[in-house]
Design a protein around this motif. Sequence first.
Motif, PDB file in Angstrom:
ATOM      1  N   LYS A 172      -0.906  -3.298 -12.039  1.00  0.00           N
ATOM      2  CA  LYS A 172      -0.282  -2.895 -10.781  1.00  0.00           C
ATOM      3  C   LYS A 172       0.075  -4.135  -9.978  1.00  0.00           C
ATOM      4  O   LYS A 172      -0.761  -5.014  -9.769  1.00  0.00           O
ATOM      5  CB  LYS A 172      -1.246  -2.006  -9.979  1.00  0.00           C
ATOM      6  CG  LYS A 172      -0.720  -1.560  -8.623  1.00  0.00           C
ATOM      7  CD  LYS A 172      -1.791  -0.742  -7.899  1.00  0.00           C
ATOM      8  CE  LYS A 172      -1.359  -0.324  -6.507  1.00  0.00           C
ATOM      9  NZ  LYS A 172      -2.441   0.391  -5.777  1.00  0.00           N
TER      10      LYS A 172
ATOM     11  N   ASN B 143     -10.720  -2.270  -9.729  1.00  0.00           N
ATOM     12  CA  ASN B 143      -9.296  -2.610  -9.623  1.00  0.00           C
ATOM     13  C   ASN B 143      -8.952  -3.968 -10.233  1.00  0.00           C
ATOM     14  O   ASN B 143      -7.786  -4.250 -10.493  1.00  0.00           O
ATOM     15  CB  ASN B 143      -8.820  -2.562  -8.166  1.00  0.00           C
ATOM     16  CG  ASN B 143      -9.525  -3.576  -7.285  1.00  0.00           C
ATOM     17  OD1 ASN B 143     -10.704  -3.426  -6.969  1.00  0.00           O
ATOM     18  ND2 ASN B 143      -8.807  -4.601  -6.876  1.00  0.00           N
TER      19      ASN B 143
ATOM     20  N   ASP C 231      -5.142  -4.894 -11.383  1.00  0.00           N
ATOM     21  CA  ASP C 231      -4.366  -5.648 -10.399  1.00  0.00           C
ATOM     22  C   ASP C 231      -3.703  -6.857 -11.056  1.00  0.00           C
ATOM     23  O   ASP C 231      -4.344  -7.582 -11.825  1.00  0.00           O
ATOM     24  CB  ASP C 231      -5.250  -6.120  -9.242  1.00  0.00           C
ATOM     25  CG  ASP C 231      -5.488  -5.033  -8.217  1.00  0.00           C
ATOM     26  OD1 ASP C 231      -4.813  -3.996  -8.287  1.00  0.00           O
ATOM     27  OD2 ASP C 231      -6.364  -5.217  -7.353  1.00  0.00           O
TER      28      ASP C 231
END
Length: 523
Positions: free
Chosen positions: A41, A189, A193
């Motif tokens: 992401k 995350n 990430d």
Amino acid sequence: MILINNVFMPLNADFSDLKTVAANALKTDKSNIISALVHRKSVDARHKNDIKFCVSLVVAVSKDEEKLIKKCKNANSYIEPVYEWKRCEKVPENPPVIVGFGPCGMFAGLVLARAGLKPVILERGKSVDERTKDVLNFFGGEKLNTESNVQFGEGGAGTFSDGKLNTGIKDKRIREVLKTFVSFGAPENILYDAKPHIGTDILKTVVKNIRNEIIKLGGEIRFSSKLNDMVFEDNKLKEIIVNDEKIPCDKLVLAIGHSARDTFKMLKDNGIKMEQKPFAVGVRIEHLQSDINKALYGKFYDNENLAAADYKMAVHLENGRGVYTFCMCPGGEVINASSEENGIAVNGMSENARKGNNANSALLVGITPEDFPSTDVLSGIELQREIEHKAYLVGNGGVPITTVGSMVFGKEQKIGRVKPTVKPKTVFADMKDIFPPFIVDFLCEGIKRFDRKIEGFADCDAIITAPESRSSSPVRILRDENGESISISGLFPCGEGAGYAGGITSAAVDGMKTAEKIVELFM
């Protein structure tokens, strides 16, 4: 499994309904989607009036996988990489010893411990909790502890940093490093990430959990244990001297950091072959984080779904010299990272939330061995020390600062909208009293060039703090294809201090690779 790249989603997207997103991307019915997970992401801020997320999805389907991949230009077959933690069949008489408990030493320790080799890990500094007390006391104005500070202690220099995990290397072990951090307390995350970070507040817990895992598996960790010397016979390592005590050792993983200057001298005195290595020096530059957000996110600067904006820039000047930003800490602070008396060195740090008022980044000029004062292998260290000592003298023990307005445009030195964050005290200084003039000239030119990329980068109120002198090791300890020193058998130099890594993740990977070589000897 299918990997779908370049899936664009609005800032207010519902990430709990990724099956619908995957079905639309693959042009199939949602009922065909078994699972859909974010693999990567990032923020696409190329157009400030249309900022969005760019994601990659790992998708499991119940049927027609090959057909769906052929129909979607951004889809490929995907297999999750699996790392094998090997187990040794035999145990050596002398356990392998690791010097240094930063990322390199930690992950080398995990590989050896999970292999059943019960490593002994030596760390010259203190445990992370004791070390934190010493660091905070120093920030509060107490005397520097030269063996327990931002550079030395459990977790290494990375513990007091932003905990950035992005790296330029390509290696199958990277995914395992991230998964390992998550298993020991890092946020999930970081697995997806594009620019993962942990933050110094969480890193402290993570490194303690890794320590406890190694101990549970039979390893041993000795704090306040400094490697003083080594003993060889017939070019083979036989013993090490730790706190003036002799310890039998024929397999030594040297995972020292870039600030272990006395250890580099010991290696030189013992005839261990090393070479000079390019590095960089410069300053920390601080802006208001809100200004950076506005410059990079435009009207979306205060969108709650966007993290604090960060940047990474580089420019090559006409003379070939490089100026670049490094280790940018959104919503962070500048810290006094000194580890020697009568010297000043600074770095950047931020917590996981990155909620501080300021953004800071290293602003560095590339230095080559041709810039070193001599051909001595440790000459780069002497150049660092000279800069750090000048900074100490200029600031009379305080940390030297100035403003972009003063350094770049010749304006009066005064604090404006941006307040310096470094502790315990600051002193206005002329940067040319600290650095060779060419470094300051190139920094000024770099700031002007970067202002063309990020509006306001050359803001006169931006704070300059000096010196950032330890961006990487100025020395490389030479090793062969098996990871051993080319000078003696049994010595395995690795990680950032040895000149083979440049950050938490690459150091961890190099520690794993080095430990794997030792494990193979006992399979």
